[in-house]
Design an enzyme around this catalytic site. Structure first.
Site, PDB file in Angstrom:
ATOM      1  N   ASP A   1      11.440  -0.713  -0.968  1.00  0.00           N
ATOM      2  CA  ASP A   1      11.248  -2.281  -0.807  1.00  0.00           C
ATOM      3  C   ASP A   1      12.107  -2.760  -1.283  1.00  0.00           C
ATOM      4  O   ASP A   1      11.904  -4.356  -1.992  1.00  0.00           O
ATOM      5  CB  ASP A   1       9.382  -2.050  -1.427  1.00  0.00           C
ATOM      6  CG  ASP A   1       9.402  -2.017  -2.585  1.00  0.00           C
ATOM      7  OD1 ASP A   1      10.814  -1.527  -3.432  1.00  0.00           O
ATOM      8  OD2 ASP A   1       8.505  -1.063  -3.043  1.00  0.00           O
TER       9      ASP A   1
ATOM     10  N   HIS B   1      15.649   7.403   0.068  1.00  0.00           N
ATOM     11  CA  HIS B   1      14.916   6.835   1.932  1.00  0.00           C
ATOM     12  C   HIS B   1      15.468   5.326   2.204  1.00  0.00           C
ATOM     13  O   HIS B   1      14.843   5.074   2.533  1.00  0.00           O
ATOM     14  CB  HIS B   1      13.477   7.016   1.513  1.00  0.00           C
ATOM     15  CG  HIS B   1      12.767   7.982   0.814  1.00  0.00           C
ATOM     16  ND1 HIS B   1      11.517   8.650   0.857  1.00  0.00           N
ATOM     17  CD2 HIS B   1      13.727   9.449   0.626  1.00  0.00           C
ATOM     18  CE1 HIS B   1      11.311   9.637   1.010  1.00  0.00           C
ATOM     19  NE2 HIS B   1      12.482  10.656   1.265  1.00  0.00           N
TER      20      HIS B   1
ATOM     21  N   ASN C   1      10.953   4.677  -2.801  1.00  0.00           N
ATOM     22  CA  ASN C   1      10.580   3.849  -2.083  1.00  0.00           C
ATOM     23  C   ASN C   1      12.199   2.661  -1.372  1.00  0.00           C
ATOM     24  O   ASN C   1      12.499   2.863  -1.795  1.00  0.00           O
ATOM     25  CB  ASN C   1       9.930   2.881  -3.525  1.00  0.00           C
ATOM     26  CG  ASN C   1       8.580   2.610  -3.619  1.00  0.00           C
ATOM     27  OD1 ASN C   1       7.908   3.977  -3.224  1.00  0.00           O
ATOM     28  ND2 ASN C   1       8.057   2.768  -4.851  1.00  0.00           N
TER      29      ASN C   1
ATOM     30  N   PRO D   1       0.633  -1.329  -0.005  1.00  0.00           N
ATOM     31  CA  PRO D   1       0.247  -0.055   0.226  1.00  0.00           C
ATOM     32  C   PRO D   1       0.591   1.386   0.020  1.00  0.00           C
ATOM     33  O   PRO D   1       2.219   0.955   0.428  1.00  0.00           O
ATOM     34  CB  PRO D   1      -1.051  -0.450   1.386  1.00  0.00           C
ATOM     35  CG  PRO D   1      -0.047  -1.280   2.322  1.00  0.00           C
ATOM     36  CD  PRO D   1       0.717  -1.773   1.108  1.00  0.00           C
ATOM     37  N   ASP D   2       0.747   2.468  -0.226  1.00  0.00           N
ATOM     38  CA  ASP D   2       1.172   3.819  -0.378  1.00  0.00           C
ATOM     39  C   ASP D   2       0.469   4.444   0.938  1.00  0.00           C
ATOM     40  O   ASP D   2      -0.101   3.781   1.729  1.00  0.00           O
ATOM     41  CB  ASP D   2       0.875   4.329  -1.733  1.00  0.00           C
ATOM     42  CG  ASP D   2      -0.418   5.005  -2.467  1.00  0.00           C
ATOM     43  OD1 ASP D   2      -1.609   4.529  -1.145  1.00  0.00           O
ATOM     44  OD2 ASP D   2      -0.689   5.572  -3.609  1.00  0.00           O
ATOM     45  N   PHE D   3       1.085   6.087   0.845  1.00  0.00           N
ATOM     46  CA  PHE D   3       0.872   6.214   2.260  1.00  0.00           C
ATOM     47  C   PHE D   3      -0.454   7.396   1.817  1.00  0.00           C
ATOM     48  O   PHE D   3      -1.803   8.112   2.802  1.00  0.00           O
ATOM     49  CB  PHE D   3       1.735   6.850   2.521  1.00  0.00           C
ATOM     50  CG  PHE D   3       2.692   6.585   3.378  1.00  0.00           C
ATOM     51  CD1 PHE D   3       2.896   4.888   3.638  1.00  0.00           C
ATOM     52  CD2 PHE D   3       4.638   7.163   3.784  1.00  0.00           C
ATOM     53  CE1 PHE D   3       3.750   4.905   4.463  1.00  0.00           C
ATOM     54  CE2 PHE D   3       4.663   6.191   4.772  1.00  0.00           C
ATOM     55  CZ  PHE D   3       5.075   4.904   5.160  1.00  0.00           C
ATOM     56  N   ARG D   4      -0.677   7.728   0.808  1.00  0.00           N
ATOM     57  CA  ARG D   4      -1.788   8.761   0.630  1.00  0.00           C
ATOM     58  C   ARG D   4      -3.494   8.126  -0.165  1.00  0.00           C
ATOM     59  O   ARG D   4      -3.940   8.826  -0.313  1.00  0.00           O
ATOM     60  CB  ARG D   4      -1.329  10.101   0.023  1.00  0.00           C
ATOM     61  CG  ARG D   4      -1.085  10.561   1.165  1.00  0.00           C
ATOM     62  CD  ARG D   4      -0.101  11.795   0.960  1.00  0.00           C
ATOM     63  NE  ARG D   4       0.892  11.912   2.005  1.00  0.00           N
ATOM     64  CZ  ARG D   4       1.751  11.798   2.234  1.00  0.00           C
ATOM     65  NH1 ARG D   4       2.430  10.541   1.430  1.00  0.00           N
ATOM     66  NH2 ARG D   4       3.324  11.640   2.904  1.00  0.00           N
TER      67      ARG D   4
HETATM   68  P1  NAD Z   1       2.187   8.384  -2.068  1.00  0.00           P
HETATM   69  O1  NAD Z   1       1.126   7.068  -0.896  1.00  0.00           O
HETATM   70  O2  NAD Z   1       2.461  10.384  -1.106  1.00  0.00           O
HETATM   71  O3  NAD Z   1       1.740   8.992  -3.074  1.00  0.00           O
HETATM   72  C1  NAD Z   1       0.862   7.379  -3.551  1.00  0.00           C
HETATM   73  C2  NAD Z   1       1.674   8.230  -5.196  1.00  0.00           C
HETATM   74  O4  NAD Z   1       0.692   6.881  -5.923  1.00  0.00           O
HETATM   75  C3  NAD Z   1      -0.473   8.678  -5.003  1.00  0.00           C
HETATM   76  O5  NAD Z   1      -0.614  10.194  -5.875  1.00  0.00           O
HETATM   77  C4  NAD Z   1      -1.470   7.557  -6.170  1.00  0.00           C
HETATM   78  O6  NAD Z   1      -2.408   8.349  -6.180  1.00  0.00           O
HETATM   79  C5  NAD Z   1      -0.376   7.082  -6.830  1.00  0.00           C
HETATM   80  N1  NAD Z   1      -0.468   6.016  -7.490  1.00  0.00           N
HETATM   81  C6  NAD Z   1      -1.003   4.481  -5.885  1.00  0.00           C
HETATM   82  N2  NAD Z   1      -1.353   4.015  -7.124  1.00  0.00           N
HETATM   83  C7  NAD Z   1      -0.679   4.010  -8.360  1.00  0.00           C
HETATM   84  C8  NAD Z   1      -0.404   3.380  -9.628  1.00  0.00           C
HETATM   85  N3  NAD Z   1      -1.094   2.105  -9.689  1.00  0.00           N
HETATM   86  N4  NAD Z   1      -0.721   4.276 -10.594  1.00  0.00           N
HETATM   87  C9  NAD Z   1      -0.342   5.205 -10.802  1.00  0.00           C
HETATM   88  N5  NAD Z   1      -0.114   6.323  -9.413  1.00  0.00           N
HETATM   89  C10 NAD Z   1      -1.384   5.480  -8.153  1.00  0.00           C
HETATM   90  O7  NAD Z   1       3.340   7.932  -2.280  1.00  0.00           O
HETATM   91  P2  NAD Z   1       5.427   8.992  -2.259  1.00  0.00           P
HETATM   92  O8  NAD Z   1       4.625  10.259  -3.097  1.00  0.00           O
HETATM   93  O9  NAD Z   1       5.908   7.941  -2.841  1.00  0.00           O
HETATM   94  O10 NAD Z   1       5.348   9.124  -0.395  1.00  0.00           O
HETATM   95  C11 NAD Z   1       5.443   8.505   0.517  1.00  0.00           C
HETATM   96  C12 NAD Z   1       6.832   7.808   1.235  1.00  0.00           C
HETATM   97  O11 NAD Z   1       6.635   6.999   1.780  1.00  0.00           O
HETATM   98  C13 NAD Z   1       7.941   7.924   0.208  1.00  0.00           C
HETATM   99  O12 NAD Z   1       8.449   8.880   0.774  1.00  0.00           O
HETATM  100  C14 NAD Z   1       7.407   6.177   0.459  1.00  0.00           C
HETATM  101  O13 NAD Z   1       9.530   5.959   1.529  1.00  0.00           O
HETATM  102  C15 NAD Z   1       7.449   5.566   1.820  1.00  0.00           C
HETATM  103  N6  NAD Z   1       6.889   4.429   1.641  1.00  0.00           N
HETATM  104  C16 NAD Z   1       7.606   3.537   0.481  1.00  0.00           C
HETATM  105  C17 NAD Z   1       6.737   3.082  -0.103  1.00  0.00           C
HETATM  106  C18 NAD Z   1       7.680   1.235  -0.848  1.00  0.00           C
HETATM  107  O14 NAD Z   1       8.985   1.443  -0.325  1.00  0.00           O
HETATM  108  N7  NAD Z   1       6.731   0.844  -1.154  1.00  0.00           N
HETATM  109  C19 NAD Z   1       5.478   2.326   0.030  1.00  0.00           C
HETATM  110  C20 NAD Z   1       4.539   3.338   1.545  1.00  0.00           C
HETATM  111  C21 NAD Z   1       5.265   5.024   1.567  1.00  0.00           C
END
Ligand code: NAD
Length: 241
Positions: free
Chosen positions: A106, A121, A104, A33-36
């Site tokens: 991961d 990060h 990311n 899952p993403d953060f927002r």
């Molecule tokens: P964010 O969660 O703030 O934003 C993610 C964005 O991606 C959103 O705008 C969303 O609409 C979009 N999105 C989600 N799924 C998508 C898809 N399949 N196709 C296109 N767009 C999609 O993420 P961020 O800007 O990377 O900031 C969050 C912080 O949290 C980062 O610094 C990161 O290090 C960390 N984080 C990392 C992971 C990971 O390593 N996978 C996961 C969660 C958070």
């Protein structure tokens, strides 16, 4: 949409120094899952918001609580690269893409075969004893009970940049150089709200700034091409050239 994808494909054909800048949205199609987004970590119920828990001061004060959340919500040992990771690795192998710059942690870009990956990060795959600096892999952290400890007794810390911590200068400088020299910058799967990482795209000087995201970002008005949609589907469609 068709027209936008055609435009992106044409630019990929024309360019040879493409740089990709991405975030958590790149890995949502791998089940992380993403953060927002609505389904992301921020919409879930915790005692504290993730930003608080994965901050440096919280880690120092409440390491047990930090690790409970970290192991539960930040580690996805079974996640595998998706179409977006694979497409970017393919573009690099074809000599089109110079680097992936990712927020990311991961490690999925490397797992997909990308060679030049700048991890702004850090990575959950690297962990160090805070006392003797011994290295531990992800498996060790996952299998540990509570706070992971080194054989010397020291606490192990993931090589992940927590909130309140600074980014690695060398990585930032390298990222800036790649972005400055890019003939196309593709930005995808990031809300562009986490600084200083998000500010890096301002170093791009060309006229092919592409944003691929599910929702609008504050930089949409600066972009030469904005594609709203799934990053995996978009990159898979255009990377087969
Ligand atoms: P964010 O969660 O703030 O934003 C993610 C964005 O991606 C959103 O705008 C969303 O609409 C979009 N999105 C989600 N799924 C998508 C898809 N399949 N196709 C296109 N767009 C999609 O993420 P961020 O800007 O990377 O900031 C969050 C912080 O949290 C980062 O610094 C990161 O290090 C960390 N984080 C990392 C992971 C990971 O390593 N996978 C996961 C969660 C958070």
């Amino acid at each position: 949409m068709e027209e936008k994808l055609r435009q992106l494909r044409d630019w990929i054909l024309e360019c040879g120094s493409i740089v990709f800048f991405g975030g958590a949205g790149v890995s949502t199609e791998s089940g992380i899952p993403d953060f927002r987004s609505v389904d992301g970590l921020y919409s879930q119920q915790y005692k504290y918001p993730p930003e608080t828990i994965i901050s440096h001061s919280f880690y120092i004060r409440y390491p047990e609580e930090f690790y409970r959340f970290y192991k539960d919500r930040m580690l996805y040992v079974n996640a595998r690269p998706n179409a977006a990771h694979r497409a970017l690795a393919r573009l690099e192998a074809k000599g089109k893409l110079r680097a992936v710059i990712t927020q990311n942690i991961d490690g999925l870009h490397q797992m997909a075969g990308s060679k030049e990956v700048l991890e702004l990060h850090g990575s959950v795959h690297r962990n160090y004893c805070t006392r003797c600096k011994a290295f531990y892999d992800l498996d060790y952290v996952v299998k540990s009970e509570g706070i992971p400890r080194c054989s010397c007794g020291g606490m192990i810390k993931p090589d992940v940049v927590l909130y309140q911590e600074g980014l690695d200068d060398r990585i930032i400088r390298k990222a800036v150089a790649y972005i400055r020299n890019a003939d196309m910058l593709i930005v995808g799967g990031t809300s562009l709200v986490v600084y200083p990482a998000a500010g890096l795209i301002d170093y791009y000087r060309g006229n092919r700034l592409v944003l691929i995201n599910k929702e609008a970002t504050s930089k949409d008005s600066q972009a030469d091409l904005v594609i709203s949609g799934s990053i995996g589907a978009v990159l898979e469609t255009v990377a087969g050239i």
